[in-house]
Design a protein around this motif. Structure first.
Motif, PDB file in Angstrom:
ATOM      1  N   LEU A 180       0.827  -1.211   0.000  1.00 53.88           N
ATOM      2  CA  LEU A 180       0.000   0.000   0.000  1.00 53.88           C
ATOM      3  C   LEU A 180       0.858   1.258   0.000  1.00 53.88           C
ATOM      4  O   LEU A 180       0.546   2.237  -0.680  1.00 53.88           O
ATOM      5  CB  LEU A 180      -0.924   0.004   1.214  1.00 53.88           C
ATOM      6  N   PRO A 184       0.828   2.485  -4.144  1.00 60.26           N
ATOM      7  CA  PRO A 184      -0.597   2.791  -3.910  1.00 60.26           C
ATOM      8  C   PRO A 184      -1.401   2.943  -5.185  1.00 60.26           C
ATOM      9  O   PRO A 184      -2.609   2.687  -5.205  1.00 60.26           O
ATOM     10  CB  PRO A 184      -0.546   4.112  -3.130  1.00 60.26           C
ATOM     11  N   TRP A 205      -4.695   1.229  -3.551  1.00 64.42           N
ATOM     12  CA  TRP A 205      -5.088   1.888  -2.290  1.00 64.42           C
ATOM     13  C   TRP A 205      -6.555   1.620  -1.966  1.00 64.42           C
ATOM     14  O   TRP A 205      -6.929   1.575  -0.790  1.00 64.42           O
ATOM     15  CB  TRP A 205      -4.790   3.380  -2.341  1.00 64.42           C
TER      16      TRP A 205
END
Length: 274
Positions: A180, A184, A205
């Motif tokens: 993440l 992202p 994300w």
């Protein structure tokens, strides 16, 4: 790895073959096939004897919070035998157990096929890029340390728990947290439950953020789930640790150059032709 969407592939190429990720997946599958839980196929019910043997196996090799924090094994454990009252027999352990090592063993144990396949799918989709970014040995160290952090974090929050922790979820959650932070915006093909399952290409994300929120809600009791035996708090702790490590690593090590497209054309100066 419970979640709102099911990731199946990310559009995020790697520079080399992720052998360590493949090795971890292979180790989990091979070990699972040699455990009593591998007999749980489909909706067939196991016999009481099989259930007692599985309970004894997890008691022997699983990570039990009470044992981990006191560094001593429980005085009474499942023996794997069926008693006269059609219940699993509890007795003194016939083995010596090192609680700290049981945390390592537990990372390669799973409670059933769905448990195994869910964890391995997430590791397959997201682990290769983290390995590619950090290298094989650092990725392995990160994976194992995250598993320990997640397990001991759960134990500190549940010091009297005697139910064994099993599964790679804590370590894999750390991989998701690192992904993440590092990628992202990477696109992830996912199956989204809209009526049936619709394949959509979503940014990482969204996929991982919604997954984490769901785990947090379940861990705090705010969500509704039928998986009462799932250690959601271990998922949350592993994910948070992965986020922290990735933030530190990103600051210390810039991303490597990417070669997603064809190589640039070679331009020769006039000197080459003289």
């Amino acid at each position: 790895m419970d979640g709102v969407v099911i990731p199946v592939h990310d559009v995020n190429p790697v520079r080399r073959v992720p052998w360590m990720t493949y090795g971890l997946i292979a180790a989990n599958v091979i070990i699972f096939l040699r455990t009593p839980a591998s007999a749980m196929i489909g909706i067939e019910e196991l016999s009481l004897g099989d259930l007692c043997r599985q309970e004894a196996f997890f008691g022997h090799y699983g990570a039990i919070p009470d044992e981990m924090l006191h560094n001593t094994q429980l005085p009474l454990v499942p023996t794997g035998e069926v008693g006269a009252g059609q219940t699993c027999v509890i007795g003194a352990p016939s083995y010596e157990k090192i609680p700290a090592l049981s945390v390592l063993y537990s990372m390669f144990l799973h409670g059933g096929w769905l448990h195994l396949l869910g964890n391995m799918l997430f590791l397959f989709v997201f682990g290769n890029n983290i390995e590619d970014r950090w290298g094989k040995l650092r990725f392995l160290a990160f994976y194992l340390i995250t598993g320990y952090i997640a397990a001991y974090g759960f134990a500190l929050a549940n010091p009297d728990a005697t139910v064994p922790l099993v599964g790679a979820s804590g370590a894999v959650s750390g991989v998701l947290g690192a992904y993440l932070i590092l990628y992202p915006g990477a696109r992830v093909w996912s199956l989204v439950p809209i009526l049936l399952f619709i394949p959509l290409k979503l940014p990482a994300w969204i996929v991982l953020g919604t997954w984490f929120v769901l785990q947090y809600l379940y861990a705090t009791g705010s969500g509704v789930t039928d998986g009462g035996s799932v250690a959601y708090l271990a998922h949350v702790i592993g994910f948070a640790f992965g986020v922290l490590i990735a933030i530190v690593a990103r600051a210390a090590q810039p991303p490597p150059p990417r070669h997603d497209g064809p190589p640039p054309p070679i331009v020769y100066s006039k000197r080459h032709w003289r």
